[in-house]
Write a protein that holds these residues in place. Structure first.
Motif, PDB file in Angstrom:
ATOM      1  N   ARG A 296      -7.036  -3.340   0.810  1.00 14.16           N
ATOM      2  CA  ARG A 296      -6.472  -2.923  -0.471  1.00 14.16           C
ATOM      3  C   ARG A 296      -6.622  -4.029  -1.508  1.00 14.16           C
ATOM      4  NH1 ARG A 296      -3.217   1.697  -0.584  1.00 14.16           N
ATOM      5  NH2 ARG A 296      -2.854   2.586   1.488  1.00 14.16           N
TER       6      ARG A 296
ATOM      7  N   GLU B 239      -0.021   1.184  -7.891  1.00 10.35           N
ATOM      8  CA  GLU B 239      -0.286   1.196  -6.453  1.00 10.35           C
ATOM      9  C   GLU B 239      -1.488   0.314  -6.095  1.00 10.35           C
ATOM     10  OE1 GLU B 239      -0.261   4.806  -3.253  1.00 10.35           O
ATOM     11  OE2 GLU B 239      -1.693   4.984  -4.896  1.00 10.35           O
ATOM     12  N   ASP B 240      -1.309  -0.598  -5.140  1.00  6.83           N
ATOM     13  CA  ASP B 240      -2.454  -1.320  -4.578  1.00  6.83           C
ATOM     14  C   ASP B 240      -3.333  -0.291  -3.876  1.00  6.83           C
ATOM     15  OD1 ASP B 240      -1.195  -3.616  -5.422  1.00  6.83           O
ATOM     16  OD2 ASP B 240      -0.627  -4.312  -3.416  1.00  6.83           O
TER      17      ASP B 240
ATOM     18  N   PHE C 262       3.535   7.174  -2.354  1.00  9.41           N
ATOM     19  CA  PHE C 262       2.800   6.058  -2.962  1.00  9.41           C
ATOM     20  C   PHE C 262       2.939   4.829  -2.071  1.00  9.41           C
ATOM     21  CE2 PHE C 262       3.861   8.776  -6.595  1.00  9.41           C
ATOM     22  CZ  PHE C 262       2.593   8.934  -7.162  1.00  9.41           C
ATOM     23  N   TYR C 263       1.841   4.109  -1.917  1.00 11.47           N
ATOM     24  CA  TYR C 263       1.855   2.933  -1.058  1.00 11.47           C
ATOM     25  C   TYR C 263       2.805   1.879  -1.631  1.00 11.47           C
ATOM     26  CZ  TYR C 263       0.263  -1.362   1.168  1.00 11.47           C
ATOM     27  OH  TYR C 263       0.221  -2.559   1.841  1.00 11.47           O
TER      28      TYR C 263
ATOM     29  N   PRO D  77       4.018   5.004 -10.931  1.00  9.18           N
ATOM     30  CA  PRO D  77       3.861   4.752  -9.484  1.00  9.18           C
ATOM     31  C   PRO D  77       2.407   4.765  -9.033  1.00  9.18           C
ATOM     32  CG  PRO D  77       5.617   6.330  -9.904  1.00  9.18           C
ATOM     33  CD  PRO D  77       4.893   6.146 -11.200  1.00  9.18           C
TER      34      PRO D  77
ATOM     35  N   ILE E 266       2.669   6.369   4.588  1.00  8.44           N
ATOM     36  CA  ILE E 266       2.780   6.332   3.127  1.00  8.44           C
ATOM     37  C   ILE E 266       3.461   7.594   2.611  1.00  8.44           C
ATOM     38  CG2 ILE E 266       1.446   6.309   0.977  1.00  8.44           C
ATOM     39  CD1 ILE E 266      -0.614   4.567   2.521  1.00  8.44           C
TER      40      ILE E 266
END
Length: 309
Positions: A142, A169-170, A124-125, A165, A118
């Motif tokens: 997630r 994100e999940d 960020f994922y 972001p 990541i």
């Protein structure tokens, strides 16, 4: 501890329920006293209910005996809570049941991405595992974030924006080691306890958007948020157990109580330090106003935490 053991702090406003939720990774220090006192005074000034929850969600980080020591410290400082104590370690079935419901609805999914991957992707994922339909073995879980929360209103700081972001994100709700994530547990627990307002340190501003998103996903009324200034050292580090902040003194609580009130923007009279803990808290309850709180997220302590043992 019995409900209403201190007669002058009997709860009368059933519409307000606040809480203090420490993690048992060590004894209470001055920074955690600020959070406890702020949430306590807000609840008592509203003539509401003040609960204590032990966030013992991460056993590797916990210190044996810390949970009981925290409770004894709260008692020594006159911070008497209403009702029983909730322990997150006894709530695993509720967390898992919600996760399984989301997995069944494809609102959650298994993810194999590591922190290193990541970081290489920009920090960020990016949703790499969203549609892979991976199995459970060795993977985190997630939650899909389809409607990001980009801002919220804080009772002290007003409108707070969340970077897109981060908001989109999940995020992880169960770690690959099987431990449940804070964001999931704290929201399910606050719903279970009927919390109406969360008063806590400003270090928890960042995950607030995710937590509001969980309320909306679950169709539950959102709580109000009040983030108190953090106590930081001269080098900018937050007072914390990880940074070896000294424990507050259980044998002589009055100086630290007075110092914490001053930190929170109150102006206790000089002779209040010679009063009983009960009278100090009475004064604090009578003079507590959110409008008097310092409108900042951090305050530097010039020296070590006041009245540490």
């Amino acid at each position: 501890m019995q409900v209403g053991t201190v007669d002058f702090l009997m709860s009368t406003n059933k519409q307000y329920i606040g809480r203090f939720a420490p993690s048992p990774s060590g004894p209470l220090h001055f920074g955690s006293l600020v959070a406890a006192l702020g949430s306590y005074l807000q609840a008592r000034a509203e003539r509401g209910t003040w609960l204590v929850r032990m966030e013992d969600l991460d056993p590797p980080r916990e210190m044996p005996g810390a949970a009981d020591d925290i409770l004894r410290t709260l008692e020594a400082y006159g911070l008497e809570w209403d009702g029983g104590i909730m322990y997150q370690s006894q709530r695993h079935e509720a967390y898992q049941a919600q996760i399984e419901a989301w997995l069944d609805d494809q609102q959650a999914y298994y993810c194999q991405c590591t922190r290193k991957q990541i970081k290489l992707a920009g920090g960020f994922y990016p949703g790499s595992c969203r549609d892979l339909r991976l199995g459970a073995a060795g993977n985190a879980i997630r939650l899909k974030v389809d409607t990001p929360v980009l801002a919220f209103n804080d009772l002290l700081h007003g409108h707070i924006s969340i970077p897109a972001p981060l908001a989109a994100e999940d995020f992880i709700i169960r770690r690959r080691d099987g431990l449940f994530a804070y964001n999931l547990a704290v929201v399910l627990d606050d719903i279970e306890q009927g919390i109406t307002e969360v008063v806590r340190g400003a270090d928890l501003i960042e995950p607030t958007g995710r937590q509001i998103g969980l309320y909306r996903l679950l169709g539950q009324p959102e709580v109000r948020y009040l983030h108190l200034p953090l106590a930081v050292t001269e080098n900018g580090n937050k007072l914390s157990k990880q940074n070896h902040a000294p424990a507050i003194d259980k044998t002589n609580p009055r100086p630290a109580l007075i110092a914490a009130m001053g930190f929170l923007g109150m102006q206790p009279p000089v002779d209040l330090v010679s009063s009983s803990v009960r009278d100090i808290l009475l004064w604090g309850t009578a003079h507590w106003q959110v409008a008097n709180l310092p409108a900042t997220t951090a305050i530097t302590l010039a020296h070590s935490a006041p009245s540490s043992g």
